[in-house]
Write a protein that holds these residues in place. Structure first.
Motif, PDB file in Angstrom:
ATOM      1  N   GLN A   1      -6.577  -2.146   8.203  1.00  0.00           N
ATOM      2  CA  GLN A   1      -6.053  -3.506   8.078  1.00  0.00           C
ATOM      3  C   GLN A   1      -4.720  -3.628   8.798  1.00  0.00           C
ATOM      4  OE1 GLN A   1      -7.359  -6.157   6.596  1.00  0.00           O
ATOM      5  NE2 GLN A   1      -9.172  -5.286   5.624  1.00  0.00           N
ATOM      6  N   GLU A   2      -3.855  -2.612   8.633  1.00  0.00           N
ATOM      7  CA  GLU A   2      -2.534  -2.646   9.259  1.00  0.00           C
ATOM      8  C   GLU A   2      -2.651  -2.611  10.769  1.00  0.00           C
ATOM      9  OE1 GLU A   2       1.646  -0.093   9.140  1.00  0.00           O
ATOM     10  OE2 GLU A   2      -0.151   0.620   8.103  1.00  0.00           O
TER      11      GLU A   2
ATOM     12  N   SER B   1       0.817  -1.217   0.000  1.00  0.00           N
ATOM     13  CA  SER B   1       0.000   0.000   0.000  1.00  0.00           C
ATOM     14  C   SER B   1       0.850   1.267   0.000  1.00  0.00           C
ATOM     15  CB  SER B   1      -0.933   0.007   1.211  1.00  0.00           C
ATOM     16  OG  SER B   1      -0.188   0.076   2.428  1.00  0.00           O
ATOM     17  N   LYS B   2       2.141   1.147   0.372  1.00  0.00           N
ATOM     18  CA  LYS B   2       3.031   2.308   0.401  1.00  0.00           C
ATOM     19  C   LYS B   2       3.918   2.391  -0.838  1.00  0.00           C
ATOM     20  CE  LYS B   2       3.058   2.679   5.432  1.00  0.00           C
ATOM     21  NZ  LYS B   2       3.877   2.765   6.669  1.00  0.00           N
ATOM     22  N   GLU B   3       3.611   1.592  -1.844  1.00  0.00           N
ATOM     23  CA  GLU B   3       4.349   1.670  -3.115  1.00  0.00           C
ATOM     24  C   GLU B   3       3.726   2.745  -4.004  1.00  0.00           C
ATOM     25  OE1 GLU B   3       5.931  -1.816  -5.151  1.00  0.00           O
ATOM     26  OE2 GLU B   3       4.762  -3.066  -3.777  1.00  0.00           O
ATOM     27  N   PRO B   4       4.457   3.182  -5.031  1.00  0.00           N
ATOM     28  CA  PRO B   4       3.881   4.115  -5.997  1.00  0.00           C
ATOM     29  C   PRO B   4       2.618   3.536  -6.638  1.00  0.00           C
ATOM     30  CG  PRO B   4       6.260   3.986  -6.281  1.00  0.00           C
ATOM     31  CD  PRO B   4       5.893   2.919  -5.294  1.00  0.00           C
ATOM     32  N   LYS B   5       1.640   4.394  -6.902  1.00  0.00           N
ATOM     33  CA  LYS B   5       0.356   3.952  -7.443  1.00  0.00           C
ATOM     34  C   LYS B   5       0.483   3.339  -8.839  1.00  0.00           C
ATOM     35  CE  LYS B   5      -1.826   5.228  -3.811  1.00  0.00           C
ATOM     36  NZ  LYS B   5      -2.284   4.190  -2.864  1.00  0.00           N
TER      37      LYS B   5
ATOM     38  N   GLY C   1       0.218  -1.415   4.551  1.00  0.00           N
ATOM     39  CA  GLY C   1       1.371  -0.971   5.321  1.00  0.00           C
ATOM     40  C   GLY C   1       2.732  -1.319   4.775  1.00  0.00           C
ATOM     41  N   MET C   2       2.808  -1.969   3.617  1.00  0.00           N
ATOM     42  CA  MET C   2       4.093  -2.451   3.121  1.00  0.00           C
ATOM     43  C   MET C   2       4.675  -1.567   2.022  1.00  0.00           C
ATOM     44  SD  MET C   2       5.077  -5.118   4.852  1.00  0.00           S
ATOM     45  CE  MET C   2       4.473  -4.154   6.256  1.00  0.00           C
TER      46      MET C   2
END
Length: 360
Positions: A295-296, A219-223, A246-247
């Protein structure tokens, strides 16, 4: 003569990781049924070597494991990059040499995920299941392309790789291995890989792969990565796409326990870990962010996440939004003792507070 006890040992547990000389073949423990153990094949990303899969090698001793050195990386950093199709054929050749029975569970991250798709398109008969994560197949914009080319000028600098390691959530020895490996990469190889990946697109004949497929994104990667899901589902109707709350990008190192749990659920029963979020079940933007945070938080507290839980309504526009710094503060991580200096000292019981009368 080697004893049965020695044969059951997992070699990776006694082999220290090395940035350019990590083993490719890791035999699994012999099953009591005497049947060959299934095989996991891991394809690393474009900024790391095969050493990055060590947390998975240690956790999957009941599988035979292949952690390949992709061309231009690891032990092969001196080689010249010759394209995705050539790299895919290299992977297929090693699988054919090492696996005598059955298909393999192919796992790829980032660049390794793109190569895994090419293996599936060119050699579908070798694959029993496919899992990719952080794999963009949608073209990048001009601004991102220019930024990537600018980074090539820094590729030989240790500080650049240490900074990147922090952005990927790496700590301790991973940061050192990442830096040691990164400074060895050749700018001309990295430029060639970028030139091949930047336009985007899926390999020809990918639809010939009919097996199960799971595509993930932190979820923390570029879209950009999540935008690739639609193209994957259009070409492979059986593809399942999910978000990992959260990753960051390199989450097999950032949170190996979670990664291993997700992977084992997938390869053992083609099942989905309960923490995974369906990107089609929530609206993009604020709602998706809230759902991921919930979720996190549930996972951190040991609760079972509810992927179907509706996201709360967006805040009214009149409500003041927190500033950038305030938005980063997590109350669960604050130490109240650090803020004692902000409290006004209380006078002893029975004595007046002299500061009120202005005697100070």
């Amino acid at each position: 003569m080697t004893s049965a006890k020695d044969q059951n040992k997992t070699p990776a547990k006694t082999v220290a990781r090395d940035a350019t000389d990590y083993p490719e073949v890791h035999p699994g423990r012999q099953h009591q049924s005497q049947r060959p153990a299934p095989t996991l094949v891991f394809l690393h990303g474009g900024n790391v070597g095969n050493w990055s899969w060590d947390p998975q090698v240690l956790a999957f001793g009941d599988y035979n494991i292949l952690t390949l050195h992709l061309p231009a990386f690891g032990a092969r950093f001196e080689e010249t990059w010759d394209g995705m199709e050539s790299a895919a054929d290299d992977v297929a050749a090693l699988i054919a040499d090492e696996v005598s029975e059955g298909g393999v569970h192919l796992v790829g991250i980032s660049l390794g995920g793109v190569i895994a798709l090419h293996v599936a398109a060119r050699h579908p008969e070798l694959i029993e299941s496919l899992m990719i994560t952080g794999t963009p197949v949608t073209g990048v914009g001009q601004a991102a392309k220019a930024f990537q080319r600018m980074q090539l000028k820094l590729i030989g600098s240790e500080w650049f790789w240490r900074f990147q390691a922090g952005a990927y959530g790496m700590v301790d020895d991973e940061r050192e291995l990442f830096t040691e490996h990164g400074v060895k990469l050749k700018p001309e190889n990295m430029r060639a890989i970028m030139d091949e990946m930047d336009p985007g697109g899926l390999p020809d004949k990918l639809s010939s792969y009919q097996g199960p497929m799971l595509a993930l994104v932190g979820s923390k990667e570029p879209k950009l990565v999540q935008k690739s899901f639609e193209a994957l589902r259009a070409t492979l109707p059986q593809a399942i796409t999910r978000v990992v709350p959260g990753m960051h990008h390199q989450w097999n190192i950032e949170n190996p326990i979670l990664f291993n749990s997700v992977l084992r659920k997938w390869v053992s029963e083609t099942g989905l870990h309960q923490i995974l979020v369906d990107p089609q079940a929530v609206k993009p933007g604020r709602a998706a962010k809230v759902a991921s945070e919930e979720q996190e938080g549930a996972a951190a507290e040991g609760q079972q996440p509810d992927a179907d839980k509706a996201a709360p309504p967006a805040q009214p526009s009149s409500q003041k939004k927190p500033g950038k710094i305030a938005g980063r503060l997590d109350p669960r991580r604050l130490d109240p003792k650090k803020f004692e200096f902000m409290k006004k000292p209380q006078p002893p019981a029975g004595k007046p507070d002299k500061s009120v009368d202005g005697d100070n």
